[in-house]
Scaffold this motif. Structure first.
Motif, mmCIF file in Angstrom:
data_model
loop_
_atom_site.group_PDB
_atom_site.id
_atom_site.type_symbol
_atom_site.label_atom_id
_atom_site.label_comp_id
_atom_site.label_asym_id
_atom_site.label_seq_id
_atom_site.Cartn_x
_atom_site.Cartn_y
_atom_site.Cartn_z
ATOM 1 N N ASN A 10 0.792 -1.229 0.000
ATOM 2 C CA ASN A 10 0.000 0.000 0.000
ATOM 3 C C ASN A 10 0.826 1.282 0.000
ATOM 4 N N HIS A 11 2.065 1.195 0.468
ATOM 5 C CA HIS A 11 2.890 2.402 0.564
ATOM 6 C C HIS A 11 4.163 2.334 -0.274
ATOM 7 N N GLY A 12 4.464 1.171 -0.788
ATOM 8 C CA GLY A 12 5.652 1.008 -1.620
ATOM 9 C C GLY A 12 6.773 0.301 -0.894
ATOM 10 N N PHE A 13 7.577 -0.405 -1.644
ATOM 11 C CA PHE A 13 8.681 -1.171 -1.078
ATOM 12 C C PHE A 13 9.810 -0.253 -0.626
ATOM 13 N N LEU A 32 13.232 -9.315 13.839
ATOM 14 C CA LEU A 32 13.093 -9.204 12.394
ATOM 15 C C LEU A 32 14.354 -9.715 11.696
ATOM 16 N N TYR A 33 15.512 -9.247 12.165
ATOM 17 C CA TYR A 33 16.761 -9.636 11.519
ATOM 18 C C TYR A 33 17.169 -11.072 11.841
ATOM 19 N N GLU A 41 15.632 -9.496 1.618
ATOM 20 C CA GLU A 41 15.105 -10.826 1.942
ATOM 21 C C GLU A 41 13.657 -10.728 2.401
ATOM 22 N N LEU A 42 13.358 -9.710 3.149
ATOM 23 C CA LEU A 42 11.985 -9.484 3.612
ATOM 24 C C LEU A 42 11.066 -9.206 2.420
ATOM 25 N N ILE A 43 11.516 -8.404 1.489
ATOM 26 C CA ILE A 43 10.735 -8.113 0.287
ATOM 27 C C ILE A 43 10.491 -9.399 -0.493
ATOM 28 N N ALA A 44 11.524 -10.208 -0.655
ATOM 29 C CA ALA A 44 11.374 -11.480 -1.380
ATOM 30 C C ALA A 44 10.356 -12.381 -0.682
ATOM 31 N N ALA A 45 10.386 -12.428 0.632
ATOM 32 C CA ALA A 45 9.435 -13.250 1.385
ATOM 33 C C ALA A 45 8.006 -12.738 1.230
ATOM 34 N N VAL A 46 7.849 -11.414 1.250
ATOM 35 C CA VAL A 46 6.524 -10.822 1.059
ATOM 36 C C VAL A 46 6.011 -11.140 -0.343
ATOM 37 N N LEU A 47 6.858 -10.980 -1.348
ATOM 38 C CA LEU A 47 6.433 -11.273 -2.718
ATOM 39 C C LEU A 47 6.038 -12.741 -2.863
ATOM 40 N N ASN A 105 18.113 -5.141 -9.664
ATOM 41 C CA ASN A 105 17.684 -5.923 -8.501
ATOM 42 C C ASN A 105 17.160 -7.262 -8.997
ATOM 43 N N GLU A 106 18.055 -8.229 -9.082
ATOM 44 C CA GLU A 106 17.721 -9.533 -9.650
ATOM 45 C C GLU A 106 16.740 -10.327 -8.799
ATOM 46 N N ALA A 107 16.772 -10.151 -7.481
ATOM 47 C CA ALA A 107 15.865 -10.915 -6.613
ATOM 48 C C ALA A 107 14.410 -10.540 -6.902
ATOM 49 N N VAL A 108 14.142 -9.269 -7.043
ATOM 50 C CA VAL A 108 12.782 -8.808 -7.336
ATOM 51 C C VAL A 108 12.370 -9.263 -8.731
ATOM 52 N N ARG A 109 13.242 -9.082 -9.679
ATOM 53 C CA ARG A 109 12.936 -9.478 -11.057
ATOM 54 C C ARG A 109 12.696 -10.982 -11.155
#
Length: 179
Positions: A10-13, A32-33, A41-47, A105-109
């Motif tokens: 809702n607010h952006g990565f 968290l860490y 890593e958190l972004i990848a888990a959320v995706l 950013n290869e992880a996101v892609r």
């Protein structure tokens, strides 16, 4: 994970900082860490979590659609309109993430590519049934309409973009069937 998903989607990565996540989740930085070595890593888990939840809903609903392949393909857009009509609709987290991050950013892609492959595989199966001459190109054409409808619906806050994409897909598929 739900608190983080809500903030990112809702607010952006990029705009969502770790402190905001910690506050919303009610957890300590060390906790968290302990689970995620970095924000990436958190972004990848959320995706991954968002993608799995969405795919379960989407493909579960498509499995209920009866009829020939063209009808099942067009049902994709009916489901998109339903999704777009949800008051919590925030667009596709994969499209949003890829748009936000540097192309390096290869992880996101990679996460976005894996997610898209599920749709393309399903579309190719339908198009093989239709005996489409070029299954890959036909799947890509429908995927372009799919993604375009998502972006237009998010930007315009108008679920009817799914119907517009459906009409275009219907015309395209009728040409495929006539060949």
């Amino acid at each position: 994970m739900t608190a983080t998903s809500h903030l990112f989607c809702n607010h952006g990565f990029s705009a969502t900082g770790i402190d905001k996540i910690l506050t919303r989740a009610g957890t300590a930085k060390a906790t968290l860490y302990h689970h995620f070595a970095s924000k990436e890593e958190l972004i990848a888990a959320v995706l991954e979590a968002e993608g799995e939840t969405w795919r379960n809903w989407f493909f579960g609903r498509l499995a209920e659609v009866k009829g020939p392949a063209p009808e099942r393909i067009l049902a994709v857009f009916d489901l998109l309109e339903e999704w777009f009509s949800d008051p919590g609709f925030y667009g596709c987290p994969f499209i949003n993430a890829v748009a936000e991050f540097d192309t390096g950013n290869e992880a996101v892609r990679l996460a976005a590519d894996v997610h898209k492959q599920h749709l393309l595989t399903w579309l190719k199966a339908q198009e093989k049934e239709m005996k489409a001459k070029d299954v890959t190109e036909t799947a890509r054409a429908i995927a372009v309409l799919f993604d375009g409808a998502i972006v237009a619906a998010k930007h315009g806050r108008d679920p009817s973009f799914a119907r517009t994409a459906r009409v275009i897909a219907e015309g395209y598929l009728s040409q495929i069937e006539d060949r």
